[in-house]
Design a protein around this motif. Structure first.
Motif, PDB file in Angstrom:
ATOM      1  N   ARG A 178       7.327  -1.633   0.063  1.00  0.00           N
ATOM      2  CA  ARG A 178       6.591  -0.510  -0.902  1.00  0.00           C
ATOM      3  C   ARG A 178       7.589   0.520  -1.084  1.00  0.00           C
ATOM      4  NH1 ARG A 178       2.483   2.431   1.252  1.00  0.00           N
ATOM      5  NH2 ARG A 178       2.677   2.248   3.530  1.00  0.00           N
ATOM      6  N   LEU A 179       8.509   1.084  -0.166  1.00  0.00           N
ATOM      7  CA  LEU A 179       9.330   2.203  -0.470  1.00  0.00           C
ATOM      8  C   LEU A 179      10.506   1.771  -1.334  1.00  0.00           C
ATOM      9  CD1 LEU A 179      10.433   4.700   0.599  1.00  0.00           C
ATOM     10  CD2 LEU A 179      11.491   4.063   2.129  1.00  0.00           C
ATOM     11  N   LEU A 180      10.924   0.340  -1.123  1.00  0.00           N
ATOM     12  CA  LEU A 180      11.913  -0.204  -2.108  1.00  0.00           C
ATOM     13  C   LEU A 180      11.349  -0.397  -3.491  1.00  0.00           C
ATOM     14  CD1 LEU A 180      14.681  -1.736  -2.071  1.00  0.00           C
ATOM     15  CD2 LEU A 180      13.367  -3.744  -1.727  1.00  0.00           C
ATOM     16  N   PHE A 181      10.183  -0.668  -3.706  1.00  0.00           N
ATOM     17  CA  PHE A 181       9.616  -0.931  -5.102  1.00  0.00           C
ATOM     18  C   PHE A 181       9.198   0.482  -5.619  1.00  0.00           C
ATOM     19  CE2 PHE A 181       9.573  -5.138  -4.372  1.00  0.00           C
ATOM     20  CZ  PHE A 181       9.146  -5.950  -5.525  1.00  0.00           C
ATOM     21  N   ALA A 182       9.017   1.493  -4.824  1.00  0.00           N
ATOM     22  CA  ALA A 182       8.576   2.604  -5.481  1.00  0.00           C
ATOM     23  C   ALA A 182       9.719   3.542  -5.733  1.00  0.00           C
ATOM     24  CB  ALA A 182       7.888   3.688  -4.116  1.00  0.00           C
TER      25      ALA A 182
ATOM     26  N   GLU B  42       5.003   5.656  -6.424  1.00  0.00           N
ATOM     27  CA  GLU B  42       4.817   6.085  -5.069  1.00  0.00           C
ATOM     28  C   GLU B  42       4.494   5.026  -4.097  1.00  0.00           C
ATOM     29  OE1 GLU B  42       5.598   9.069  -3.720  1.00  0.00           O
ATOM     30  OE2 GLU B  42       6.122   9.830  -5.326  1.00  0.00           O
ATOM     31  N   PRO B  43       4.939   5.101  -2.853  1.00  0.00           N
ATOM     32  CA  PRO B  43       4.714   3.945  -1.884  1.00  0.00           C
ATOM     33  C   PRO B  43       3.282   3.581  -1.811  1.00  0.00           C
ATOM     34  CG  PRO B  43       6.380   5.320  -1.111  1.00  0.00           C
ATOM     35  CD  PRO B  43       5.969   6.128  -2.333  1.00  0.00           C
ATOM     36  N   ARG B  44       2.198   4.367  -2.061  1.00  0.00           N
ATOM     37  CA  ARG B  44       0.982   4.106  -1.833  1.00  0.00           C
ATOM     38  C   ARG B  44       0.491   3.250  -2.946  1.00  0.00           C
ATOM     39  NH1 ARG B  44      -1.904  10.067  -3.388  1.00  0.00           N
ATOM     40  NH2 ARG B  44      -1.184  10.277  -5.640  1.00  0.00           N
ATOM     41  N   LEU B  45       1.183   3.308  -4.332  1.00  0.00           N
ATOM     42  CA  LEU B  45       0.519   2.477  -5.121  1.00  0.00           C
ATOM     43  C   LEU B  45       0.901   0.887  -4.909  1.00  0.00           C
ATOM     44  CD1 LEU B  45      -0.053   2.257  -8.323  1.00  0.00           C
ATOM     45  CD2 LEU B  45       2.463   2.126  -8.707  1.00  0.00           C
ATOM     46  N   PHE B  46       1.640   0.743  -3.692  1.00  0.00           N
ATOM     47  CA  PHE B  46       1.895  -0.939  -3.355  1.00  0.00           C
ATOM     48  C   PHE B  46       0.888  -1.209  -1.955  1.00  0.00           C
ATOM     49  CE2 PHE B  46       5.353   0.809  -5.977  1.00  0.00           C
ATOM     50  CZ  PHE B  46       5.305  -0.123  -6.743  1.00  0.00           C
ATOM     51  N   SER B  47       0.096  -0.215  -1.736  1.00  0.00           N
ATOM     52  CA  SER B  47      -0.622  -0.409  -0.469  1.00  0.00           C
ATOM     53  C   SER B  47      -1.753  -0.795  -0.688  1.00  0.00           C
ATOM     54  CB  SER B  47      -0.664   0.959   0.279  1.00  0.00           C
ATOM     55  OG  SER B  47      -1.369   0.681   1.388  1.00  0.00           O
TER      56      SER B  47
ATOM     57  N   CYS C  22      -6.774  -3.755  -5.075  1.00  0.00           N
ATOM     58  CA  CYS C  22      -7.356  -4.245  -6.224  1.00  0.00           C
ATOM     59  C   CYS C  22      -8.832  -3.652  -6.240  1.00  0.00           C
ATOM     60  CB  CYS C  22      -7.327  -5.818  -6.088  1.00  0.00           C
ATOM     61  SG  CYS C  22      -8.499  -6.777  -7.137  1.00  0.00           S
ATOM     62  N   ASP C  23      -9.481  -3.338  -7.557  1.00  0.00           N
ATOM     63  CA  ASP C  23     -10.632  -2.754  -7.375  1.00  0.00           C
ATOM     64  C   ASP C  23     -11.636  -3.772  -7.238  1.00  0.00           C
ATOM     65  OD1 ASP C  23      -9.739  -0.268  -8.123  1.00  0.00           O
ATOM     66  OD2 ASP C  23      -9.729  -0.573  -9.933  1.00  0.00           O
ATOM     67  N   ALA C  24     -11.491  -4.889  -7.526  1.00  0.00           N
ATOM     68  CA  ALA C  24     -12.601  -6.224  -7.574  1.00  0.00           C
ATOM     69  C   ALA C  24     -12.910  -6.501  -5.993  1.00  0.00           C
ATOM     70  CB  ALA C  24     -11.982  -7.292  -8.204  1.00  0.00           C
ATOM     71  N   CYS C  25     -11.870  -6.623  -5.181  1.00  0.00           N
ATOM     72  CA  CYS C  25     -12.034  -7.158  -3.864  1.00  0.00           C
ATOM     73  C   CYS C  25     -11.684  -5.844  -2.617  1.00  0.00           C
ATOM     74  CB  CYS C  25     -11.147  -8.156  -3.489  1.00  0.00           C
ATOM     75  SG  CYS C  25      -9.411  -7.914  -3.649  1.00  0.00           S
ATOM     76  N   ALA C  26     -11.127  -4.695  -3.232  1.00  0.00           N
ATOM     77  CA  ALA C  26     -11.100  -3.493  -2.347  1.00  0.00           C
ATOM     78  C   ALA C  26      -9.984  -3.658  -1.453  1.00  0.00           C
ATOM     79  CB  ALA C  26     -12.399  -3.029  -1.659  1.00  0.00           C
ATOM     80  N   GLY C  27      -8.846  -4.793  -1.776  1.00  0.00           N
ATOM     81  CA  GLY C  27      -7.734  -4.834  -1.189  1.00  0.00           C
ATOM     82  C   GLY C  27      -7.863  -5.869  -0.035  1.00  0.00           C
TER      83      GLY C  27
ATOM     84  N   GLY D 249      -3.550  -3.945  -6.942  1.00  0.00           N
ATOM     85  CA  GLY D 249      -4.088  -3.804  -8.277  1.00  0.00           C
ATOM     86  C   GLY D 249      -2.865  -4.012  -9.507  1.00  0.00           C
ATOM     87  N   PRO D 250      -3.409  -3.991 -10.515  1.00  0.00           N
ATOM     88  CA  PRO D 250      -2.678  -4.679 -11.874  1.00  0.00           C
ATOM     89  C   PRO D 250      -1.152  -3.648 -11.860  1.00  0.00           C
ATOM     90  CG  PRO D 250      -4.595  -3.549 -12.614  1.00  0.00           C
ATOM     91  CD  PRO D 250      -4.697  -3.882 -11.249  1.00  0.00           C
ATOM     92  N   ALA D 251      -1.397  -2.414 -11.611  1.00  0.00           N
ATOM     93  CA  ALA D 251      -0.310  -1.716 -11.643  1.00  0.00           C
ATOM     94  C   ALA D 251       0.744  -1.885 -10.707  1.00  0.00           C
ATOM     95  CB  ALA D 251      -0.579  -0.107 -11.581  1.00  0.00           C
TER      96      ALA D 251
END
Length: 729
Positions: free
Chosen positions: A70-74, A224-229, A237-242, A380-382
């Motif tokens: 997550r940190l690497l991608f952020a 931010e790292p939270r975007l990939f959590s 993902c909004d549909a399955c809540a992760g 999620g898609p982002a």
């Protein structure tokens, strides 16, 4: 000795070293039944019972590799538009002006502010406001118009989408006009929310001062790292809540008996009176549908065509269907059929009902399947639109640990990337290497923790501890070699030795011969089991224990005692259970025949597909057919010979008994017979005692002082709760 004494005393000492305030939050441990322990280090337990059953937990989250990814991608990821896939990059307004100056030198440049992008409306007021602000030209739907000539402005259709771009400036950029160009860019960005469009001669270019797509207008969240959590609402993902899975209706559970006809009850939702529940189709309507679509209610379900099955399962749409037949009444008169009303589909009706009510009785027809929105990735898609070296984070985590290790070993960071990602990549490489070393190179990082076997889960935690690089710690392990193929045993032993060589002590409860012979020190407890055990039989190096005369362990290690191969194999019943075309996970379309009435072992190296074949395919298929179970069955073509089996029982490593009152006698059912016996005694009959009178789970039979637990719990606030035997019973 290992867990209830050594580990528990080490934990208790650590907890008691903390303040009373901290202890009330941590919980406290009971003092083990031991007089004194000397030379004890801080202890860490790695056993088989503490597998995280949280559906959100994965191999990646347990080992913390996911957190480093997550940190690497952020920090080093490249975002892309979720709509069109275009690479996004935020630019300062000065950078936009510099690029226009560089690319447009000596050419005709128009700086545009796209204030309306693909939106419906007439926009008369907006165009008038622009004119009053002094703007002379604009581009409306690609055509340039003059704002100072109201009669030349086009009339825009309210119900169509339009694009309106204001011409902020027209010039041929030169160094002496850099200030004017920068001012035009600043104005355009302010008017259009950070987006600047331009034409260089006839070439169209678009820039964005924020992370938003200049073509689609879709804003991209901050990296931010939270975007990939998938445990954060920002990244899940909004549909399955992760969770990566969603519930859906399973045709196999709605039609469990494909060999039966509709009249015989192939549908699990059919009532005794012949009504197909949820579709509102009664016996007469079903007859009509069958006649119209060319089948009968007495045909086995599996003989119907897919189109005929789909009509009942998914409906016929909204249009009326024209009947194409004539049939005779009882009096011999021919009657033409009338229009057939639209047929309500069984599954869409059930889905609507579930959406509105979440009725629990519908769950028996549902299974958990991969979420269609995120395709099981949980993100999620982002998050799925950010790449690092052309790979997304979900694609990386779907790779096996071994593939990922090779990829990261070959990864070279640029001079600009190294200060940011160097330490992160180093941590990821180390943890991946340890996972491979404990024989788990076949696992993908997105594998759910609750799908791991006890041995796999323990080795994942072992690799995590090796990666933590602690020193001076006493590790207590519970049979780490369990479920491990002999090929991978040396890898595991190498990892344990690496823990030791860092200055730690590793205490292993183990029956594996290789592990015992590789140990530095052996403690043999015995001599027998239960009341016959509890003594230290032999202590020393493996060579010293091997020479011990009275140790049963030593006799097996010396090959004096062994489990002999049977002289001849059992014949069995002659029947066969055949699995055809199994292809779940890494099974490659295999056919397997299992002889019945025999002791059958399925073996192979770790990760070769044993559990998938036996549990995901065979057991679940049998459980669904024989017991109506709902767990999703692994992909396969068919299982033949189910008629030779009447039930399927799984014995796994899950702990038994959910309450403190549960014991082996109650779990096995033996205590039921004891209670029956006491209820039959003459004195019990004279007093009117039923079998419940002899149960410690039932009021009237149990001791009411302790509620049938046998102990009374005394709360000691920040000390451990004290359990004392109940005086009443």
């Amino acid at each position: 000795l290992a867990f209830d004494t050594i580990y528990q005393e080490g934990q208790r000492r650590f907890v008691e070293s903390l303040s009373a305030y901290a202890r009330q939050f941590l919980g406290t441990l009971e003092k083990p039944k031991v007089d004194h322990v000397e030379g004890l280090s801080p202890t860490i337990s790695i056993d088989q019972k503490t597998v995280n059953r949280n559906p959100r937990s994965t191999v990646g989250t347990i080992t913390e590799i996911h957190d480093h990814l997550r940190l690497l991608f952020a920090r080093l990821g490249t975002p892309h538009c979720v709509e069109c896939g275009r690479t996004l990059s935020a630019q300062t307004r000065d950078q936009i002006a510099d690029r226009l100056l560089e690319r447009g030198a000596g050419r005709r440049v128009r700086v545009l502010a796209p204030i309306v992008r693909g939106r419906k409306g007439e926009y008369r007021k907006e165009l008038e406001a622009l004119r009053l602000k002094g703007f002379v030209r604009a581009r409306v739907d690609g055509e340039e118009v003059r704002l100072d000539e109201p009669e030349s402005l086009p009339r825009l259709a309210r119900n169509k989408k339009h694009d309106i771009e204001v011409v902020v400036d027209r010039l041929k950029p030169t160094p002496d006009k850099a200030g004017r160009l920068a001012e035009a860019v600043e104005t355009a960005a302010r008017m259009a929310g950070g987006v600047v469009a331009a034409t260089i001669d006839d070439e169209e270019v678009t820039f964005s001062a924020s992370l938003s797509c200049p073509d689609c207008g879709v804003d991209f969240p901050e990296l931010e790292p939270r975007l990939f959590s998938f445990n954060s609402p920002y990244g899940a993902c909004d549909a399955c809540a992760g969770l990566g899975e969603s519930r859906s209706f399973d045709v196999g559970l709605i039609v469990p008996h494909e060999e039966k006809s509709i009249r015989e009850g192939c549908f699990a939702t059919m009532t005794k009176t012949g009504y197909l529940t949820y579709s509102r189709l009664g016996p007469e309507a079903l007859e009509e549908v069958a006649r119209f679509f060319g089948f009968t209610l007495d045909q086995p379900w599996r003989t119907l065509t897919k189109a005929q099955q789909d009509v009942l399962l998914y409906g016929s749409g909204k249009k009326k269907l024209r009947l194409k037949w004539e049939y005779e009444t009882a009096g011999g008169k021919k009657v033409k059929g009338e229009d057939l009303k639209p047929i309500p589909g069984l599954i869409p009706t059930m889905e609507n009902f579930w959406r509105m009510t979440k009725a629990s009785h519908l769950e028996r027809y549902m299974t958990r399947t991969s979420c269609p929105e995120c395709e099981g990735t949980r993100l999620g898609p982002a998050a799925r639109a950010v790449t690092f070296r052309e790979r997304t984070i979900d694609r990386l985590e779907a790779s096996t640990v071994e593939e990922l290790r090779d990829w990261f070993e070959a990864l070279a960071l640029s001079d600009a990337e190294a200060p940011i990602g160097g330490e992160v990549v180093k941590e990821i490489r180390t943890r991946l290497r340890f996972l491979v070393d404990v024989g788990l190179g076949y696992l993908p990082l997105d594998r759910g923790a609750r799908t791991l076997s006890g041995g796999e889960a323990q080795r994942v935690r072992l690799a995590t501890q090796v990666g933590a690089e602690l020193q001076g710690v006493l590790y207590v392990l519970d049979e780490p070699s369990i479920g491990l193929h002999a090929r991978d045993n040396q890898k595991l032993l190498g990892t344990l030795k690496e823990l030791r060589d860092r200055g730690n002590t590793v205490v292993v409860v183990e029956h594996d011969k290789d592990t015992m012979l590789e140990a530095d020190w052996l403690v043999d407890v015995g001599p027998g089991a239960g009341t016959e055990g509890g003594e230290i039989v032999a202590v020393g190096t493996p060579a010293e224990v091997l020479a011990h005369e009275s140790s049963i362990t030593a006799r097996y290690l010396r090959d004096e005692l062994r489990i002999e191969m049977p002289a001849k194999a059992r014949a069995g019943t002659g029947e066969v259970l055949a699995i055809r075309g199994a292809r779940q996970h890494n099974l490659k379309d295999v056919d397997v025949e299992i002889p019945l009435g025999r002791f059958v072992a399925v073996t192979g190296v770790s990760g070769s597909g044993k559990s998938t074949l036996v549990d995901k395919v065979l057991k679940r298929a049998l459980a669904r057919t024989l017991h109506g179970a709902r767990a999703p069955v692994g992909e396969h073509d068919a299982i033949e010979g189910i008629e030779h089996v009447d039930k399927v029982v799984e014995i796994d490593q899950a702990p038994i008994g959910r309450t403190p009152r549960s014991n082996p006698a109650t779990y096995s059912g033996a205590f039921d017979h004891v209670r029956d016996l006491f209820a039959m005694l003459p004195e019990s009959k004279a007093r009117g005692y039923k079998k419940g009178r002899f149960s410690f789970n039932v009021s009237g039979g149990r001791c009411e002082e302790c509620g049938g637990a046998g102990v009374q719990v005394v709360e000691m606030q920040f000390l451990a709760d004290l359990e004392i035997p109940c005086d009443g019973c």
